[in-house]
Design an enzyme around this catalytic site. Sequence first.
Site, mmCIF file in Angstrom:
data_model
loop_
_atom_site.group_PDB
_atom_site.id
_atom_site.type_symbol
_atom_site.label_atom_id
_atom_site.label_comp_id
_atom_site.label_asym_id
_atom_site.label_seq_id
_atom_site.Cartn_x
_atom_site.Cartn_y
_atom_site.Cartn_z
ATOM 1 C CG ASP A 25 1.507 -5.341 5.826
ATOM 2 O OD1 ASP A 25 1.113 -5.300 7.002
ATOM 3 O OD2 ASP A 25 1.034 -4.626 4.927
ATOM 4 C CD GLU A 26 2.995 -1.861 2.979
ATOM 5 O OE1 GLU A 26 3.035 -1.690 1.754
ATOM 6 O OE2 GLU A 26 2.046 -1.465 3.676
ATOM 7 C CB ALA A 27 7.314 -3.948 10.083
ATOM 8 N NE ARG A 37 -2.177 -1.127 3.735
ATOM 9 C CZ ARG A 37 -1.792 -2.186 4.405
ATOM 10 N NH1 ARG A 37 -1.899 -3.372 3.883
ATOM 11 N NH2 ARG A 37 -1.279 -2.069 5.604
#
Length: 532
Positions: free
Chosen positions: A337-339, A3
Amino acid sequence: MRRHHRTTPRITRVLGSLLLVAAASAFTVGAAPAPEGAAVPLDRVVPAPASVAPGGSPYRITRDARIRVTDSHEVRRVGEYLAGILRPSTGYPLPVTTDGGGGIQLRLKPGMFGAEGYRLDSGRGGVTITASAPAGLFHGVQTLRQLLPAAVEKKDVQPGPWTVAGGTIKDSPRYAYRGAMLDVSRHFFTVGQVKRYIDQLALYKVNKLHLHLSDDQGWRIAIDSWPRLAAYGGSTEVGGGQGGFYTKADYQEIVRYAASRYLEVVPEIDMPGHTNAALASYAELNCDGTAPPLYTGTNVGFSSLCVPKQITYDFVDDVIRELAALTPGRYLHIGGDEAHSTSHDDYVAFMDRVQPLVAKYGKTVIGWHQLTGAHPVPGALAQYWGLDGTSAAEKAQVAQAAQAGTGLILSPADRIYLDMKYDENTPLGLHWAGYVEVQRSYDWDPGTYLPGAPSSAIRGVEAPLWSETVTKSTDIEYMAFPRIAGAAELGWSPAATHDWDRYKVRLAAQGPRWDALGITYYKSPQVPWPAS
């Protein structure tokens, strides 16, 4: 990434919503509608059944017809559901009864059809749906709906006739996990809006509703032990709207309603990243003890729970405990996710501590596929959201975890992310994963998609709908339909039935049904929709 793309300004989204009506009204002229009174062919169903054997005389529903059920409460409930669909449009009383012969019969026969399979027999004397479990009967009812004229879906009396073609369908799903995800964090959706989507998903035998309940822009579920999460963290959304949250009673009503349609709710609390709403609500969850402001934009990767602090795990324990108590289903999704603001070592340490908490409260872990870069616990599922062009190394990491026993749910973003634009003219959605037309969304095989992943590791598919640009039910429908029907077929139908040229004809036949149901959908030029 999932995203990472900044959305257009709010004024553009508003204009896009206004354009939806015009966009939805355009259509491709295709085959003429079926002659009035003609029965729908048995092979016109979506998802494609495992086995279809047409033949014999059709059955016609008349005013004297009954829906015959057994004494089972669940069988009667399925019968009442069917009656609720048929009565308004036919005008017939259609009593649900254990007495009499002929008509529509729903019956259980243990051990024959698995947890969700069914058999449908149609002939002059009636229609019989047989299953081993109530879920199978319910799925058989969805097939029966599609074998009746589209006008059966309307809420006022229609002329009919109500004819079901003769023959036999034997059917069961390819995968046990067939999901759709709704992001209620970036924009909040009411209980009624979620129920509407549940009803639409049920028609295509989807059996999991994944609710993305927390993100940077909003926390959407009440947690008694941390009340500011919902009261403050849920007070806004993308673009600065008022947001909202589900009380525990609201959430339980969604769970109850989904269960009545044989969908299992899979709640997600995304962590350690995508946590700004939580961090803004409680300063002590931040490493520096300072709460950031609420966030209404669309960037990702900037937030992280404080991995070294013990209070982080007290917080996570409380949230999982309360959410698990509200959720009768098997799964609890922990995101992952997306950490980008969490170091790799901290990420691994966090997941090592959090996964056992899910098991502590009786649930099975699901995480986005970045979980495979840590240590997935036995039984955990990883949800793959990469692209055709995702690096070989990242795909190999996921495949290696699958080889070691981690199950996979496939949600490739450039295939079945429902928030991706269909083409450059789509008024809603994003396109960071590319444009995803209907054929591209359908034309892939979950069993062979991820190199190196054993086919036995694939638990199923899920079509996520992120809500950066989606604000109301018509937006959900326009982005989901027709692609959700293809995702459902990928999850349900045998690989041998998979053929775009045949599928697009069956899909086109769904258009009048969606019109009757009042569903706003994208009339793709790739599909030969019936002539108006």
